[in-house]
Enzyme design. Structure first.
Site, PDB file in Angstrom:
ATOM      1  N   ASN B 277       0.700  -0.986   0.102  1.00 21.90           N
ATOM      2  CA  ASN B 277       0.267   0.230   0.371  1.00 21.90           C
ATOM      3  C   ASN B 277       1.105   1.618  -0.274  1.00 21.90           C
ATOM      4  OD1 ASN B 277      -2.291   1.280   0.544  1.00 21.90           O
ATOM      5  ND2 ASN B 277      -2.423   1.400   2.526  1.00 21.90           N
ATOM      6  N   ASP B 304      10.248   1.772   3.065  1.00 23.09           N
ATOM      7  CA  ASP B 304       8.800   1.139   3.027  1.00 23.09           C
ATOM      8  C   ASP B 304       9.267  -0.349   3.895  1.00 23.09           C
ATOM      9  OD1 ASP B 304       6.125   0.763   4.503  1.00 23.09           O
ATOM     10  OD2 ASP B 304       4.963   1.097   2.124  1.00 23.09           O
ATOM     11  N   HIS B 308       5.909  -8.716   7.972  1.00 24.81           N
ATOM     12  CA  HIS B 308       5.428  -9.641   8.259  1.00 24.81           C
ATOM     13  C   HIS B 308       4.838 -11.448   8.674  1.00 24.81           C
ATOM     14  CE1 HIS B 308       1.676  -6.344   8.259  1.00 24.81           C
ATOM     15  NE2 HIS B 308       2.471  -6.056   6.628  1.00 24.81           N
TER      16      HIS B 308
END
Lengths: 329, 434
Positions: B277, B304, B308
């Site tokens: 995103n 960025d 995860h």
């Protein structure tokens, strides 16, 4: 036929026609008093549904049962994300039960493709988000062929919320594979981004399409269900529709894009009307159209069972399995 | 301890010897004599750059230490050639108070591999409703100079205006995640275009970014404040920023390595490894981003870096978490997309990955010229080397990189933080607690 059925675009013309021909045999069996056949005896099919469904789930269930498979329905709605379980864990758990085929519906586009990459059994896409619904396209093609014969150069008009329709995507892919011409009709807000690159025509004007270049230009009309929450930009209780405003009012949609009696009269005598159901009578389709002799709505439901029997049979018994007439002899 | 780099090419220029001593660059010249205690590194053929400064890193601590910690993220950063990183505020709890940012700052110091510069939230709880304690965070030991609600857009125009005004006394910058939440709502996960239409994925249109960038540069002009645009992803945004800069508006911008290399065509298999995103865009946007970075319209490459856990990606595309790793592959992607193509030379890389990001974030001692007396925050890069991405040996706690098994041109050989090597021979140097 490949191991899975994930996209209508995966089927060649020959494969699709082979399924439709097999479905024809299955269809004949549906009219018998005793419908059950033995070929999938001892096989277990799980209908793994992450999204509510009555029609598709029961159609697959009957199809499996008439072929003597053991069919288990697993409703996994909310079981994955809400319990903190990954989709992969949910699916591997179900597969570990000892499953010969998974029939999967999921509210997210592409979920069924992901699942097929995780399990070792065949996977059938029973609808993934706003992506595809290949067995719906097969049953629609079956129904169209019942009325029109070979679909080469036939012109099929699909009307409704194309953006959010998995039925439309699968139909465009399969119908063009079978040689038909497709025109998608919707207001600009309900046509997907990049639709200009699809192998079909598009229009904002249903009357212009139905009037056609020549009399009888349109060979079939498929009306899609439109979601009431996309109308008027409002949700029950006055909440703002999170998905945005697509159409001002239901009334305006019905006037612009509904299959009214007047539009019914524009259709050539031979042209059938299809609707995947459930219908919003008075919105996208008038009762006059829905109940007319051209309406194939109930034929489509019957065809759905036959087509799904054919798909299950070919995937589980193999494409080289004997034709069903021999298998059941 | 001192380090003598023999035959190194500062910014890719002529080869010299560079002596690091006392935390600074002590001497530069031909055939320097090595002090007795010096570690001598044969740096022939290697390029010396100011240590990279990342304006956009998610270190996940506190809250998701299973995905990354400040220590593991710092290690990944050092291995990637970084000497300073900005830790985004969207942790749990959120970094919206002086106490929170000081905790992140101190954990960074404790890890000791890079300078961890906490980013403070613009709005309390990132909720976009009330200002967070910007002044207290700026005045804290962490001395926050970058404020961002990253992950969320400061979409309320009045709150945005007030935030821009309020942070002026602190010489701070507002780093905006430009995403109109009505044009690109919660489910939006794929660039709106032919690919999203075919795949049936909810579209995230370019205009949802561009309209916010356009509004924000005007608000920045009106308030006389300073704006930084996070992860610019579209050709239209580049145009708006180019126009704003020509008009004299104090706007800067960053682009991620993945937006410089990958396109939305990769979404065809629905693999959430490609879910980021803003989303991956078409090739025309990628070309515009590369051109914008080359001509300086885009000031900085920012990773960025978004670790995860595997189970947060083991979902359908739409349900999976946004983000990919970035720290260890950033220079490789930049070498492939910008250096190998001739769009940037090594001095240009130093400017976009160190000098300008340090200036935007007001990071003292970083992004400095390679001159005698300057702090020795440096990165040694082998421009003819190659870096094979081996996911099993990544320093990050997470594995969500799309580059597994891929080889990039150029490799980080060593990283120095105030003269002390944090990485040597492309391997981490264990920090000995003082």
């Amino acid at each position: 036929m490949s191991r899975h059925l994930l996209s209508a675009g995966d089927l060649s013309s020959d494969e699709a026609i082979a399924i439709l021909d097999a479905a024809k045999q299955m269809h004949a069996i549906q009219t018998r008093e005793v419908k059950k056949l033995p070929p999938l005896r001892g096989r277990t099919i799980v209908n793994l549904f992450f999204e509510d469904s009555t029609r598709t789930r029961s159609s697959f269930e009957i199809a499996g049962k008439w072929l003597s498979a053991d069919v288990i329905n697993v409703s996994a709605k909310g079981s994955s994300m809400s319990k903190g379980e990954s989709l992969r864990d949910t699916v591997l758990t179900v597969a570990a039960l000892g499953v010969d085929a998974l029939v999967v519906r999921h509210n997210a586009s592409g979920a069924v493709q992901r699942i097929a990459g995780w399990v070792s059994c065949p996977v059938i896409n029973a609808g993934d988000g706003t992506h595809e619904h290949p067995t719906q396209a097969l049953l629609d093609a079956y129904s169209l062929r019942e009325r029109l014969g070979d679909l080469t150069d036939r012109h099929v008009v699909i009307v409704g919320d194309i953006t959010h329709s998995r039925v439309a995507r699968s139909n465009v892919l399969l119908l063009t594979t079978l040689g038909a011409r497709v025109t998608l009709v919707a207001p600009p807000t309900l046509l997907p981004a990049g639709v200009g690159a699809w192998e079909c025509a598009t229009s904002w004007d249903l009357d212009a399409v139905l009037t056609g270049k020549a009399a009888g230009d349109v060979d079939a009309v498929m009306m899609l269900r439109v979601q009431r929450e996309r109308m008027g930009g409002g949700l029950p209780g006055g909440a703002r529709d999170p998905g945005g405003v697509f159409v001002p009012t239901e009334r305006e949609y019905a006037i612009g894009y509904g299959l009214s009696p007047a539009r019914l009269d524009l259709l050539a005598e031979h042209a059938p009307i299809l609707h995947p159901g459930p219908m919003n009578r008075g919105l996208e389709i008038s009762s006059v159209a829905a109940d007319s002799a051209r309406s194939m709505v109930l034929d489509q439901v019957q065809a759905g069972v036959a087509v799904r029997m054919a798909v299950l049979y070919r995937m589980l018994a193999g494409v080289d399995a004997p034709a069903l007439a021999e298998a059941s002899a | 301890m001192s380090v003598l780099l023999r035959g190194v090419a500062p910014l890719g220029g002529p080869a010299v010897d560079v002596l690091l001593e006392g935390g600074v660059i002590a001497e530069i010249g031909a055939s320097l004599a090595a002090p007795a205690d010096a570690e001598v590194i044969d740096a022939a053929g290697l390029v010396l750059l100011p240590g990279f400064v990342d304006l956009h890193t998610h270190l996940r601590e506190p809250g998701r230490e299973d995905a990354e910690t400040i220590a593991t993220g710092s290690a990944a950063a050092a291995l990637g050639g970084f000497t300073a990183v900005h830790a985004m505020a969207n942790t749990d709890p959120i970094a919206d108070t002086a106490e929170m940012v000081e905790q992140v700052y101190r954990l960074g110091q404790l890890a000791g591999l890079v300078d961890v510069r906490p980013v403070g939230a613009v709005s309390r709880g990132l909720a976009g409703e009330r200002l967070a304690e910007i002044g207290n965070m700026a005045r804290s030991a962490a001395a926050v100079r970058v404020f961002s609600d990253d992950g969320h857009c400061v979409h309320d125009a009045l709150l945005m205006r007030r935030a821009l005004e309020y942070l002026k006394p602190f010489d701070a910058v507002l780093a905006q995640h430009a995403q109109d939440p009505r044009l690109a709502g919660e489910g939006s996960c794929a660039h709106e275009g032919e690919v999203s239409g075919r795949l049936g994925l909810p579209g995230w249109p370019a205009v949802a970014e561009e309209s916010i960038v356009a509004r924000d540069v005007m608000l920045t002009e009106h308030t006389g404040s300073r704006l930084h645009v996070c992860h610019v992803s579209t050709a239209g945004s580049v145009e708006v920023i180019r126009w704003a800069k020509a008009r004299g508006i104090a706007v800067s911008a960053e682009v991620t390595p993945h937006h410089l290399l990958l396109t939305c065509d990769l979404l065809a298999g629905y693999d959430p490894i490609y879910k980021v995103n803003p989303p991956l865009r078409p090739a025309e946007d990628v070309a515009a981003l590369q051109a914008g970075l080359a001509d300086g319209t885009i000031d900085a490459v920012a990773t960025d870096h978004a670790p995860h856990a595997a189970h947060d990606k083991d979902h359908a595309f739409g349900d999976a978490a946004f983000g990919m790793l970035g720290l260890q592959t950033a220079i490789g992607v930049v070498a492939e997309t910008m250096v190998a193509t001739g769009l940037l030379d090594w001095a240009g890389v130093a400017d976009r990955m160190s000098v300008r990001p340090a200036a935007i974030g007001r990071v003292g001692g970083h992004g400095r010229p390679i001159e005698v007396g300057e702090p020795a925050n440096l990165t040694l890069v082998d421009p003819a080397g190659s870096y094979l991405v081996d996911v099993d040996t990544l320093a990050s706690r997470s594995r969500n990189t799309p580059f597994a098994g891929r080889t990039f041109p150029a490799a980080v050989v060593a990283t120095f933080l105030r003269g002390r090597p944090t990485v040597l021979d492309a391997a981490l140097v264990e920090v000995v607690p003082a």
